[in-house]
Design a protein around this motif. Structure first.
Motif, PDB file in Angstrom:
ATOM      1  N   ALA A  31      48.884  -8.410  82.473  1.00 36.85           N
ATOM      2  CA  ALA A  31      47.460  -8.316  82.135  1.00 36.85           C
ATOM      3  C   ALA A  31      47.271  -7.810  80.705  1.00 36.85           C
ATOM      4  CB  ALA A  31      46.766  -7.380  83.127  1.00 36.85           C
ATOM      5  N   LYS A  32      47.924  -6.709  80.387  1.00 34.41           N
ATOM      6  CA  LYS A  32      47.755  -6.130  79.042  1.00 34.41           C
ATOM      7  C   LYS A  32      48.376  -7.035  77.980  1.00 34.41           C
ATOM      8  CE  LYS A  32      46.802  -1.625  80.520  1.00 34.41           C
ATOM      9  NZ  LYS A  32      46.197  -0.410  80.004  1.00 34.41           N
ATOM     10  N   ARG A  33      49.496  -7.596  78.328  1.00 29.55           N
ATOM     11  CA  ARG A  33      50.160  -8.473  77.360  1.00 29.55           C
ATOM     12  C   ARG A  33      49.212  -9.586  76.906  1.00 29.55           C
ATOM     13  NH1 ARG A  33      54.995  -8.941  78.654  1.00 29.55           N
ATOM     14  NH2 ARG A  33      55.931  -8.858  76.569  1.00 29.55           N
ATOM     15  N   THR A  34      48.593 -10.247  77.857  1.00 30.15           N
ATOM     16  CA  THR A  34      47.706 -11.352  77.461  1.00 30.15           C
ATOM     17  C   THR A  34      46.512 -10.821  76.674  1.00 30.15           C
ATOM     18  OG1 THR A  34      46.623 -11.246  79.602  1.00 30.15           O
ATOM     19  CG2 THR A  34      48.331 -12.894  79.357  1.00 30.15           C
ATOM     20  N   LYS A  35      45.990  -9.686  77.093  1.00 32.18           N
ATOM     21  CA  LYS A  35      44.880  -9.093  76.343  1.00 32.18           C
ATOM     22  C   LYS A  35      45.273  -8.867  74.888  1.00 32.18           C
ATOM     23  CE  LYS A  35      41.677  -6.416  79.198  1.00 32.18           C
ATOM     24  NZ  LYS A  35      41.286  -5.042  79.555  1.00 32.18           N
ATOM     25  N   VAL A  36      46.434  -8.306  74.715  1.00 32.60           N
ATOM     26  CA  VAL A  36      46.918  -8.014  73.360  1.00 32.60           C
ATOM     27  C   VAL A  36      47.084  -9.302  72.565  1.00 32.60           C
ATOM     28  CG1 VAL A  36      48.906  -7.203  72.043  1.00 32.60           C
ATOM     29  CG2 VAL A  36      48.016  -5.829  73.920  1.00 32.60           C
ATOM     30  N   LEU A  37      47.702 -10.284  73.200  1.00 33.59           N
ATOM     31  CA  LEU A  37      47.938 -11.546  72.497  1.00 33.59           C
ATOM     32  C   LEU A  37      46.614 -12.187  72.087  1.00 33.59           C
ATOM     33  CD1 LEU A  37      50.905 -12.956  74.600  1.00 33.59           C
ATOM     34  CD2 LEU A  37      50.962 -12.018  72.282  1.00 33.59           C
ATOM     35  N   GLU A  38      45.629 -12.101  72.977  1.00 28.86           N
ATOM     36  CA  GLU A  38      44.317 -12.657  72.633  1.00 28.86           C
ATOM     37  C   GLU A  38      43.705 -11.929  71.444  1.00 28.86           C
ATOM     38  OE1 GLU A  38      42.014 -12.525  76.185  1.00 28.86           O
ATOM     39  OE2 GLU A  38      43.206 -14.111  77.133  1.00 28.86           O
ATOM     40  N   ALA A  39      43.794 -10.619  71.497  1.00 31.94           N
ATOM     41  CA  ALA A  39      43.242  -9.825  70.392  1.00 31.94           C
ATOM     42  C   ALA A  39      43.923 -10.184  69.079  1.00 31.94           C
ATOM     43  CB  ALA A  39      43.413  -8.341  70.685  1.00 31.94           C
ATOM     44  N   MET A  40      45.227 -10.353  69.142  1.00 29.34           N
ATOM     45  CA  MET A  40      45.969 -10.729  67.935  1.00 29.34           C
ATOM     46  C   MET A  40      45.462 -12.047  67.387  1.00 29.34           C
ATOM     47  SD  MET A  40      49.900  -9.909  68.813  1.00 29.34           S
ATOM     48  CE  MET A  40      50.596  -8.278  68.627  1.00 29.34           C
ATOM     49  N   LYS A  41      45.321 -12.988  68.268  1.00 32.38           N
ATOM     50  CA  LYS A  41      44.871 -14.308  67.837  1.00 32.38           C
ATOM     51  C   LYS A  41      43.478 -14.206  67.226  1.00 32.38           C
ATOM     52  CE  LYS A  41      46.455 -17.990  69.313  1.00 32.38           C
ATOM     53  NZ  LYS A  41      47.058 -18.978  70.236  1.00 32.38           N
ATOM     54  N   GLU A  42      42.618 -13.475  67.921  1.00 34.10           N
ATOM     55  CA  GLU A  42      41.240 -13.375  67.442  1.00 34.10           C
ATOM     56  C   GLU A  42      41.167 -12.742  66.056  1.00 34.10           C
ATOM     57  OE1 GLU A  42      38.501 -12.044  70.329  1.00 34.10           O
ATOM     58  OE2 GLU A  42      36.950 -11.540  68.845  1.00 34.10           O
ATOM     59  N   LEU A  43      41.989 -11.757  65.814  1.00 36.84           N
ATOM     60  CA  LEU A  43      41.942 -11.069  64.522  1.00 36.84           C
ATOM     61  C   LEU A  43      42.853 -11.731  63.492  1.00 36.84           C
ATOM     62  CD1 LEU A  43      42.085  -7.403  65.827  1.00 36.84           C
ATOM     63  CD2 LEU A  43      40.143  -8.511  64.728  1.00 36.84           C
ATOM     64  N   ASN A  44      43.519 -12.782  63.921  1.00 38.06           N
ATOM     65  CA  ASN A  44      44.499 -13.438  63.056  1.00 38.06           C
ATOM     66  C   ASN A  44      45.485 -12.405  62.526  1.00 38.06           C
ATOM     67  OD1 ASN A  44      45.786 -15.449  61.634  1.00 38.06           O
ATOM     68  ND2 ASN A  44      44.462 -15.213  59.840  1.00 38.06           N
ATOM     69  N   TYR A  45      45.950 -11.585  63.451  1.00 36.37           N
ATOM     70  CA  TYR A  45      46.835 -10.480  63.072  1.00 36.37           C
ATOM     71  C   TYR A  45      48.238 -10.953  62.739  1.00 36.37           C
ATOM     72  CZ  TYR A  45      49.904  -6.474  63.700  1.00 36.37           C
ATOM     73  OH  TYR A  45      50.855  -5.525  63.536  1.00 36.37           O
ATOM     74  N   ARG A  46      48.758 -10.392  61.645  1.00 32.68           N
ATOM     75  CA  ARG A  46      50.153 -10.627  61.291  1.00 32.68           C
ATOM     76  C   ARG A  46      50.766  -9.285  60.967  1.00 32.68           C
ATOM     77  NH1 ARG A  46      49.514 -15.572  58.393  1.00 32.68           N
ATOM     78  NH2 ARG A  46      48.406 -14.195  56.995  1.00 32.68           N
TER      79      ARG A  46
END
Lengths: 333, 333
Positions: A31-46
């Motif tokens: 659950a948390k993993r996907t949340k994190v991945l989504e947040a990363m994508k949304e913020l275009n995090y690198r």
DNA sequence: ACACTTTGTGAAAGCGCTTACATTTGTAGC
DNA sequence: GCTACAAATGTAAGCGCTTTCACAAAGTGT
């Protein structure tokens, strides 16, 4: 640029959790993993790899020091190194040493200050001792085309002795006896090895060649021309000339042609290295293949094995040269 | 490895003072300065440039992306870049783009994640739009051998049109009229520029050449051979062939020789790029000089000016090609 | 002597991450 | 329901620097 903090906030988890999903070394709930991945994508995090490096004490970058950045030989080698390392997500920082001791040391310092995880070196000028100490002092080192007593595990070498042997033996087998040799600078170890191979072949065929048919060149085309001129001026006849690299072989062939000698009709010419150019010369150069690209790849593989533990390919320390038959050599009737 | 903390302790000053003597941007009393320098020497201290980068948000490294790491063309360019940047104490991180869009983008991402202060790019596949956005998005970019509308200040170009013009004009002036052209891949902008120059020269001499004397090659030697075969199979006669690079010119010359054509007696051949090899071919290739090393140096100089403010040398955005006369071209009687 | 700059220095707050350790939550056994 | 232990997560202390800010010391002019 987004930071890990913003990602953690958006995902509603702690910094640590974000870090963990990035590195994947600790278990995180789906659950948390996907949340994190989504947040990363949304913020275009690198991730900021500088910060990662500082915190983890691993820069994911390896230093590559070659004598020159240009020239077919180093080009292929660098290409091999870069290809292999980038496939593993590692960075390559390059520097040129120019076969000069001060310059080589300077470049090594330069790479160390950048905290490279390892160094891949093609150096001629620094001493074995220096390299041993370097490796001891905490910066793992892999050395290309040079064998260092006490550090053999870290060396990726071509069997230069064998190469020199094959070059000369090929000519001897074809009936040549008056074989001239245009060497590289004798202070380089690989050069001496090639010469040793040459001598071994001569000995094996009970062939004695006068000293005046041995010239020390400089590995450049002009050096080949000069060497050939010198050969033409001395009294001993010769039917073949073995060159310690392809550039000089080019010079020898050009000079021969300028003096109305047909290659290979009047004179056979053997090169060494099999650089790309040797396929394009006229006549196409017969030479000894130096698998520089593969050796570069192997050096990178060494690093992946020993430093990053992400390769299972075995390390091959010694490479064998082979003869590449083209048109610049002809048998004596 | 010693840290700044240990230096400060040994010298009896604060961290800040040590940092200040390293960076030299703030005044420090002579007494403390020497104390610090002595402590540094004694501890053999070398600043951790990763930590410096993180704290100062400046990595002192620039990314260099070329199509290939091997090949004379890129070798000279890289050599120029590295030499100029290392003289300024900057690091060069290299990557290869392989003239493929995905690969080029991937490499650029790779370099950005390393927080390069700037990127020097030689790319063919990504769009102008992409490069514009990249530059806008905070990573300064300098582009070699490609002109991008709206980003001309950041481009270091060769006047390819002029080069193409000079190549063909040289032959026309020598009396040739049946001039074949072996082009590079037409999707590359520099290739189209060279062709445009070629056409301009033809027009200027009121010279009309049939379409069958125009072949699109691949910039490689084999492509030159294939192109030459194609030319020999078509009915139109020709006395000269202009090639869009030296490699293909080699192929053309080799193929001509294989077909018992004398270069330059029966056929004149013109190259482009003046790669090292062109001096060694037989006959020595007449070609157009592409100052790739100098352009690389200039790109690095651009970065020094705009990013590091440590160079006063003016930036030259456009380079002019020149004709290099050798032996593969002969005037028509 | 005073107020006012200037100059040199140190304390401490980050830079954006990783990771040891502490804490919470979940699960099984009784 | 309770304990015992494992799994998941959070807290916080760094990594080695730079740099802001505050402050003391030393000049300056009047």
């Amino acid at each position: 640029m987004a930071t890990i903090y913003q990602v953690s906030e958006l995902a509603g988890v702690s910094l640590a959790t974000v870090s963990r999903v990035m590195n994947g070394n600790t278990r995180v709930s789906e659950a948390k993993r996907t949340k994190v991945l989504e947040a990363m994508k949304e913020l275009n995090y690198r991730p900021n790899s500088i910060a990662q490096s500082l915190a983890s004490n691993c820069t994911n970058s390896v230093g590559l020091l070659v004598s020159e950045l240009y020239g077919p030989f180093f080009g292929e080698m660098m290409s091999g190194v870069e290809g292999e390392l980038r496939a593993a997500g590692k960075h390559v920082i390059v520097a040129a040493g120019h076969s000069d001791e001060a310059s080589e040391k300077d470049a090594i310092e330069f790479l160390i200050s950048r905290k490279c995880d390892a160094l891949i070196l093609h150096v001629d000028a620094v001493s074995d001792q220096y390299l041993l100490e370097l490796n001891q002092s905490g910066t793992p080192v892999v050395v290309i085309n040079r064998s260092i007593p006490g550090l053999m595990e870290n060396c990726i070498c071509l069997n230069n002795q064998l190469g020199g042997y094959l070059a000369t033996k090929t000519l001897l087998e074809m009936g040549h006896r008056k074989v001239a040799y245009v060497s590289g600078p004798m202070w380089k170890t690989d050069v001496r090895d090639r010469v040793a191979g040459h001598r071994r072949a001569l000995q094996e065929f009970d062939c004695v060649v006068p000293d005046s048919l041995f010239i020390e060149g400089d590995f450049h085309e002009e050096g080949g021309v000069k060497a050939m001129l010198q050969l033409l001026q001395q009294p001993e006849p010769f039917t073949a000339v073995v060159c310690a690299n392809d550039e000089m072989a080019c010079g020898v062939m050009n000079c021969a042609r300028d003096n109305n000698l047909d290659v290979p009709g009047d004179l056979s010419v053997m090169g060494f290295d099999n650089v790309i150019m040797s396929r394009y010369t006229f006549p196409h150069l017969t030479t000894i293949d130096f698998p520089s690209g593969e050796m570069g790849r192997m050096a990178a593989n060494w690093v992946r094995q020993h430093i990053y533990q992400d390769s299972k390919k075995p390390v091959q320390n010694l490479f064998e040269p082979t003869v590449v038959m083209r048109d610049s050599v002809r048998g004596l009737a």
